[in-house]
Structure formats: C-alpha cells, structure tokens
Design a protein around this motif. Sequence first.
Motif, PDB file in Angstrom:
ATOM      1  N   GLN A 169       0.836  -1.198   0.000  1.00  0.00           N
ATOM      2  CA  GLN A 169       0.000   0.000   0.000  1.00  0.00           C
ATOM      3  C   GLN A 169       0.873   1.251   0.000  1.00  0.00           C
ATOM      4  N   ASN A 170       0.327   2.329  -0.567  1.00  0.00           N
ATOM      5  CA  ASN A 170       0.995   3.631  -0.590  1.00  0.00           C
ATOM      6  C   ASN A 170       0.098   4.675   0.061  1.00  0.00           C
ATOM      7  N   LEU A 171       0.696   5.519   0.892  1.00  0.00           N
ATOM      8  CA  LEU A 171      -0.022   6.619   1.535  1.00  0.00           C
ATOM      9  C   LEU A 171       0.599   7.933   1.081  1.00  0.00           C
ATOM     10  N   PHE A 172      -0.233   8.834   0.548  1.00  0.00           N
ATOM     11  CA  PHE A 172       0.231  10.135   0.068  1.00  0.00           C
ATOM     12  C   PHE A 172      -0.451  11.233   0.882  1.00  0.00           C
ATOM     13  N   ILE A 173       0.344  12.133   1.455  1.00  0.00           N
ATOM     14  CA  ILE A 173      -0.190  13.238   2.248  1.00  0.00           C
ATOM     15  C   ILE A 173       0.101  14.554   1.529  1.00  0.00           C
ATOM     16  N   GLN A 174      -0.932  15.382   1.373  1.00  0.00           N
ATOM     17  CA  GLN A 174      -0.766  16.686   0.732  1.00  0.00           C
ATOM     18  C   GLN A 174      -0.226  17.706   1.731  1.00  0.00           C
ATOM     19  N   LYS A 175       0.421  18.738   1.201  1.00  0.00           N
ATOM     20  CA  LYS A 175       0.858  19.853   2.044  1.00  0.00           C
ATOM     21  C   LYS A 175      -0.097  21.038   1.946  1.00  0.00           C
ATOM     22  N   LYS A 176      -0.950  21.026   0.940  1.00  0.00           N
ATOM     23  CA  LYS A 176      -1.935  22.094   0.780  1.00  0.00           C
ATOM     24  C   LYS A 176      -3.098  21.550  -0.047  1.00  0.00           C
ATOM     25  N   GLY A 177      -4.117  22.385  -0.213  1.00  0.00           N
ATOM     26  CA  GLY A 177      -5.269  21.968  -1.006  1.00  0.00           C
ATOM     27  C   GLY A 177      -6.178  20.995  -0.291  1.00  0.00           C
ATOM     28  N   PHE A 178      -6.219  21.066   1.050  1.00  0.00           N
ATOM     29  CA  PHE A 178      -7.091  20.181   1.812  1.00  0.00           C
ATOM     30  C   PHE A 178      -8.563  20.492   1.514  1.00  0.00           C
ATOM     31  N   ILE A 179      -9.382  19.471   1.563  1.00  0.00           N
ATOM     32  CA  ILE A 179     -10.834  19.640   1.442  1.00  0.00           C
ATOM     33  C   ILE A 179     -11.425  19.540   2.841  1.00  0.00           C
ATOM     34  N   LYS A 180     -12.135  20.589   3.267  1.00  0.00           N
ATOM     35  CA  LYS A 180     -12.673  20.628   4.621  1.00  0.00           C
ATOM     36  C   LYS A 180     -14.188  20.780   4.589  1.00  0.00           C
ATOM     37  N   GLY A 181     -14.823  20.216   5.595  1.00  0.00           N
ATOM     38  CA  GLY A 181     -16.265  20.359   5.728  1.00  0.00           C
ATOM     39  C   GLY A 181     -16.672  20.265   7.186  1.00  0.00           C
ATOM     40  N   THR A 182     -17.720  20.980   7.549  1.00  0.00           N
ATOM     41  CA  THR A 182     -18.251  20.964   8.917  1.00  0.00           C
ATOM     42  C   THR A 182     -19.754  20.727   8.863  1.00  0.00           C
ATOM     43  N   TYR A 183     -20.224  19.872   9.747  1.00  0.00           N
ATOM     44  CA  TYR A 183     -21.660  19.612   9.823  1.00  0.00           C
ATOM     45  C   TYR A 183     -22.092  19.676  11.284  1.00  0.00           C
ATOM     46  N   THR A 184     -23.173  20.403  11.549  1.00  0.00           N
ATOM     47  CA  THR A 184     -23.717  20.513  12.903  1.00  0.00           C
ATOM     48  C   THR A 184     -25.101  19.877  12.933  1.00  0.00           C
ATOM     49  N   TRP A 185     -25.273  18.960  13.850  1.00  0.00           N
ATOM     50  CA  TRP A 185     -26.529  18.217  13.994  1.00  0.00           C
ATOM     51  C   TRP A 185     -27.173  18.610  15.322  1.00  0.00           C
ATOM     52  N   THR A 186     -28.250  19.372  15.236  1.00  0.00           N
ATOM     53  CA  THR A 186     -28.966  19.814  16.431  1.00  0.00           C
ATOM     54  C   THR A 186     -30.191  18.937  16.645  1.00  0.00           C
ATOM     55  N   MET A 187     -30.212  18.263  17.772  1.00  0.00           N
ATOM     56  CA  MET A 187     -31.349  17.402  18.123  1.00  0.00           C
ATOM     57  C   MET A 187     -32.162  18.091  19.211  1.00  0.00           C
ATOM     58  N   ASP A 188     -33.370  18.516  18.866  1.00  0.00           N
ATOM     59  CA  ASP A 188     -34.238  19.175  19.847  1.00  0.00           C
ATOM     60  C   ASP A 188     -35.126  18.186  20.587  1.00  0.00           C
ATOM     61  N   ASN A 189     -35.024  16.919  20.203  1.00  0.00           N
ATOM     62  CA  ASN A 189     -35.839  15.878  20.842  1.00  0.00           C
ATOM     63  C   ASN A 189     -34.958  14.761  21.392  1.00  0.00           C
ATOM     64  N   PHE A 190     -33.812  15.149  21.970  1.00  0.00           N
ATOM     65  CA  PHE A 190     -32.846  14.141  22.399  1.00  0.00           C
ATOM     66  C   PHE A 190     -33.426  13.192  23.445  1.00  0.00           C
ATOM     67  N   LEU A 191     -34.288  13.688  24.326  1.00  0.00           N
ATOM     68  CA  LEU A 191     -34.848  12.820  25.367  1.00  0.00           C
ATOM     69  C   LEU A 191     -35.715  11.720  24.757  1.00  0.00           C
ATOM     70  N   GLU A 192     -36.328  11.998  23.609  1.00  0.00           N
ATOM     71  CA  GLU A 192     -37.066  10.953  22.899  1.00  0.00           C
ATOM     72  C   GLU A 192     -36.094  10.002  22.198  1.00  0.00           C
ATOM     73  N   LEU A 193     -35.056  10.572  21.585  1.00  0.00           N
ATOM     74  CA  LEU A 193     -34.065   9.748  20.891  1.00  0.00           C
ATOM     75  C   LEU A 193     -33.317   8.853  21.869  1.00  0.00           C
TER      76      LEU A 193
END
Length: 322
Positions: A169-193
């Motif tokens: 296997q080969n592993l390649f790591i970039q020094k720039k050009g990263f792809i980033k993403g953020t996701y926020t999951w708000t649960m207003d019914n957590f006590l039911e979940l």
Amino acid sequence: MGNAGSTSPASLGETHVPHLKWKVHDFSALLETNAASAVSSAFECSGYRWFLRVSPKHKQGVMGNPYVALSLEIYHAWLEQVHTVHAVFELSIFNHSKGEYCGCKASYNFDVKNTYSKPHCLIPLQELLKSSAFLIDDSCVFGVEILKIDVSSPEKKDVVVQKKATTVQNLFIQKKGFIKGTYTWTMDNFLELDLKHFVRSPTFEVGGLKWYVRMYPRGDKYSNDCLSLYLSLDDSVELPLESGKVVELTLSILDQKNVKHRTETSGLWVCGQGHTLVCVQGMGSSNFIGLKELKDPSGGYVVGSSCVVKADLTIVGSSNDG
C-alpha cells in the motif's frame, strides 16, 4: 532497538516477510498535519482484518523525545464478543542501505474492547529525519508480519497463519489543497431519541462523498456505560477499489452552557480502498462520553431536550495499492 548504545532498530533478518508493506510518501507532510497517528488500509490474514498504525511523534513519558512508533490493530466488527485473539507479530521499518527490515517482535491479546496493541518505538524521530537509510526522498516503508495467532473462545478453534503474497500500500499526504467540511446536527428531541438504540443524522456531503453521524445514545455493544458516536459513509456510496481518501475527523458534543465541549480527534484514516466496511461502520468512539456526565444537569451537553453534535472533516491525501 539495536545494539547497546544504539537507537537504530535491530535487524529482523531474512525470515521477516511482511504481510503488509506500507510506503508512506511525503513523510514531512504527515508531520505537518500534527495528526497523532495514521492508519493503513485494511489487510487480511487468517480470517481477520488488520491495520497498521504509525505514530510519528510518540513519546515515552511527558519529557521523552519523540519516536516513530508502530502498533497493530484488529477490526472489531470481525470479532465475536467472547473471543480473545492472541497474536505474535513483528513490526518493522525498511533499511534501504542494507536492504532489510529492522524492528521488533511483539504480542498482544485482542478482543472487542482492546482492538490495538500498544505503540512500539522503532527509531527516534530526529534520527529518522537525518537518516539516508530509512528515509529516502521523504518516504519510508513500514511493515508487519503476523507470526502466530491463538484464539480463546468456546470453540477453541485453531488458526493457521497463512503465508501469501505481501500486500503493498501507498499513503500520500498533501501539504496544501485540503478539502474541509463541517456539519452541525442539532437534536431538539434528544430525550425521545435517548429511548432508541441507534439514531442517525441527515446525510451531508464533503469531498464528493456522502456522510452521516451515527449515535448510540445508551452506548453500543462495545461501550462501558457511555454514549457511542461515529462518522460513517452512506452505504449507498460506491467507493473506488483502486484508491482511497485520507481523512482526519473531529467529533464534538457541544457544551451549550459552559462552552467546555467534549471533543475527540481521530488520526488519519483511509476511506475506500479496502476501508469500505470500516467507513460504513464508522470512525469515532464507542466510549465518547460517560452517560452520567452527559446527563449531568450542571453540564451543558443536554439542555432541556437539546443536544448538539458537530463533525469537522478534512481530506488530507490519498492511498492506493502498490
């Protein structure tokens, strides 16, 4: 280690034939990510799925110098609850000057709650960076050979370690050009979940792949009275077999009162290229936060019936078979 007074790893001799040969390209870029570790794609041996983990700045003690360390990991979903897999193995780094693998012999008892061995220090980081034997063109080669497997289970089955062609296997790591993403999951019914065994967030997209957060409010079968939290690939995604993406993940449960968020950051993982099952099962923790701490009224992890989970995802490179 090597001879007395030497910090170089000892030769493993001609008998060392790795089950996995893992070439890490752009080693300096791996250091720049500040990731605690990077994990190979999966390889199979004797009916189990395994991974090799490199920790490029592992320290023995608070004041110790950083070492490049390796550990062996087993895929827990292929283990039965009552099984203990005792493995004897050799961890190695290739010496290009001598044309041989150097490293150490180790053993570990793997089970569903102990899935990776302790890190074994191979060579001081600074020595590796100055070396023309172990580091060539900013790349180094790691290996692992599994010598023996014993399984303790009600069936007491014997396992013969299969000798087959080395997985490369080969592993390649970039020094720039990263792809980033953020996701926020708000649960207003957590006590039911909270009454459910398993819940999942809506699907979101990062790097052309679809992801979701998977939560076990009362813990999955691997947890110890803790909430379990993972990031998973949507199982409708068709991953390329010939290559994978190298991902770093941070999962958080936000403290809505005191801003003392509970956060865990993974090392670098490969999604795709043999990691299909792993990424569908998820990257994260079965013991993300204790249930008592989660529901403590003085804390801010659950306010009323609201709980907020955040996932930060960065794609930093790629992996392929060599």
